[in-house]
Design a protein around this motif. Structure first.
Motif, short mmCIF file in Angstrom:
data_model
loop_
_atom_site.label_atom_id
_atom_site.label_comp_id
_atom_site.label_asym_id
_atom_site.label_seq_id
_atom_site.Cartn_x
_atom_site.Cartn_y
_atom_site.Cartn_z
N ASN A 165 0.83 -1.29 -0.03
CA ASN A 165 -0.02 0.00 -0.05
C ASN A 165 0.75 1.21 0.07
O ASN A 165 0.41 2.48 -0.40
N THR A 166 2.03 1.02 0.44
CA THR A 166 3.08 2.33 0.28
C THR A 166 3.64 2.63 -1.01
O THR A 166 4.47 3.58 -1.04
N ILE A 167 3.28 1.56 -1.96
CA ILE A 167 3.86 1.82 -3.17
C ILE A 167 2.59 2.59 -4.13
O ILE A 167 1.55 1.90 -4.45
N PRO A 168 2.67 3.72 -4.63
CA PRO A 168 1.49 4.33 -5.21
C PRO A 168 1.46 4.00 -6.64
O PRO A 168 2.29 3.78 -7.20
N ALA A 169 0.09 3.47 -7.05
CA ALA A 169 -0.12 2.75 -8.26
C ALA A 169 0.12 3.84 -9.31
O ALA A 169 0.42 3.55 -10.72
N ALA A 170 -0.07 5.11 -9.24
CA ALA A 170 -0.04 6.14 -10.30
C ALA A 170 1.45 6.24 -10.66
O ALA A 170 1.62 6.72 -11.72
N LEU A 171 2.29 5.90 -9.93
CA LEU A 171 3.81 6.29 -10.35
C LEU A 171 4.35 4.84 -10.87
O LEU A 171 5.65 4.75 -11.08
N VAL A 172 3.67 3.94 -10.83
CA VAL A 172 4.12 2.55 -11.29
C VAL A 172 4.24 2.42 -12.71
O VAL A 172 3.25 2.43 -13.56
N GLU A 173 5.56 2.07 -13.25
CA GLU A 173 5.82 2.03 -14.90
C GLU A 173 5.51 0.35 -15.24
O GLU A 173 5.01 0.21 -16.28
N ARG A 174 6.02 -0.31 -14.44
CA ARG A 174 6.05 -1.65 -14.82
C ARG A 174 6.36 -2.55 -13.49
O ARG A 174 6.83 -2.18 -12.55
N VAL A 175 5.41 -3.78 -13.59
CA VAL A 175 5.84 -4.51 -12.20
C VAL A 175 6.47 -5.98 -13.15
O VAL A 175 6.05 -6.50 -13.98
N ASP A 176 7.63 -6.35 -12.61
CA ASP A 176 8.44 -7.77 -13.12
C ASP A 176 8.22 -8.60 -11.94
O ASP A 176 8.66 -8.13 -10.82
N VAL A 177 7.78 -9.80 -12.17
CA VAL A 177 7.56 -10.82 -11.58
C VAL A 177 8.63 -12.11 -11.84
O VAL A 177 8.52 -12.31 -13.19
N LEU A 178 9.64 -12.33 -11.20
CA LEU A 178 10.54 -13.56 -11.22
C LEU A 178 10.43 -14.43 -10.44
O LEU A 178 10.64 -14.42 -9.24
N THR A 179 10.17 -15.69 -11.13
CA THR A 179 9.57 -17.06 -10.17
C THR A 179 10.76 -18.08 -10.09
O THR A 179 10.58 -18.87 -9.17
N GLY A 180 11.70 -17.93 -10.74
CA GLY A 180 12.48 -18.81 -10.88
C GLY A 180 14.10 -18.36 -10.53
O GLY A 180 14.46 -17.61 -11.27
#
Length: 226
Positions: free
Chosen positions: A115-130
Motif C-alpha cells: 500500500n506504500t507504493i503509489p499505483a499512479a507512479l508504477v511504470e512496470r511490475v516484473d515478476v521473477l519466479t525462478g
C-alpha cells in the motif's frame, strides 16, 4: 520485347515487401535468462483496479496475495496489502522497488505492505519466479516482485473512480493526483503523488445468503437460559 508500362496512377513498387527484423521496445522477458512476467502501466490503467495487489493478481503465481480488505481479519497484518508468490508465505516473497529492497511493513517480519507504493507512479511490475534465491538470497525463495517506478514524470494528472455492488452497498471510492517536473536539463526529477481510497464496510450478515449461519447473527447461549 519490352515490358508493358504500368497503368496510370499505379505504383511500380507496390509489390515491394517491408520486413521488420527488430524493435526498440524493451521486454524484460526477452532479455532475462529466467522467465519474467511483466505488467506495464497500460495494463494497470485498463484493469480498473485501484489497489496494487489487485493489479498484480492477474499473474497466476501471485493469486494468493491479499489486499487490505482481505487482511482485515488476519492477525498481525490488519489493513496491509501483501504479496504471496506460489502461496508459500509473504515472508518468502522479496519485494523490490527499482531493484532495491523495500522496507518491511508488518511488525517483526520482512513482509512488505505494498500500500506504500503509489499505483499512479508504477511504470512496470516484473515478476521473477525462478532462480531468484541464487541472486537475492534465501528471502527470495519463492521469487521476486520488482516495481519499476516512473523516474521522469512531468506534468499533472488526476484519476477518480467509484464503484458499488449490485446490492447497493460495499462501495469503493478512489482518487489520486500526481504532479512532477524535470529539472537540470532532464538530469533530475521531483514528483509527488497523493492517493485516497475508501472501502465501505460489508458485514457477513448484510446479505441474505450469508445471514443466519451462527456467524453473522447473534445467538443466545443455551446455558444461560432460565
Amino acid at each position: 520485347m519490352t515490358a508493358a508500362a504500368p497503368a496510370f496512377g499505379q505504383d511500380a513498387a507496390s509489390d515491394d515487401e517491408i520486413v521488420v527484423t527488430g524493435t526498440r521496445i524493451t521486454r524484460p522477458n526477452l532479455q532475462s535468462p529466467n522467465p519474467v512476467q511483466s505488467v506495464d502501466s497500460t495494463d494497470v490503467t485498463l484493469s480498473g483496479d485501484v489497489n496494487v495487489v489487485d493489479i498484480v493478481n492477474d499473474v497466476p503465481a501471485l493469486i494468493g496475495s491479499a489486499n487490505s480488505e482481505q487482511n482485515s481479519v488476519a492477525f498481525g497484518t490488519f489493513g496491509a496489502a501483501t504479496l504471496d508468490l506460489r502461496n508459500l508465505g509473504t515472508e518468502r516473497t522479496l519485494v523490490l522497488v527499482n531493484g532495491r529492497r523495500h522496507v518491511g511493513g508488518v511488525a517483526g517480519t520482512s513482509t512488505v505492505d505494498v500500500n506504500t507504493i503509489p499505483a499512479a507512479l508504477v511504470e512496470r511490475v516484473d515478476v521473477l519466479t525462478g532462480g531468484a534465491s541464487a541472486i537475492y538470497g534465501a528471502d527470495a525463495v519463492t521469487g521476486v516482485v520488482n516495481f519499476i517506478m516512473k523516474d521522469d514524470f512531468e506534468g499533472v494528472t488526476a484519476r477518480g473512480q467509484a464503484s458499488i455492488s449490485d446490492e447497493g452497498d460495499a462501495g469503493i471510492y478512489y482518487f489520486s493526483a500526481t504532479a512532477g517536473k524535470n529539472f537540470d536539463n532532464g538530469r533530475g526529477n521531483i514528483t509527488g503523488s497523493f492517493t485516497f481510497e475508501e472501502n465501505e464496510r460489508l458485514r457477513q450478515g448484510d446479505r441474505a445468503h450469508t445471514r443466519g449461519d451462527r456467524i453473522a447473527t447473534d445467538w443466545p447461549n443455551p446455558a444461560l437460559r432460565i
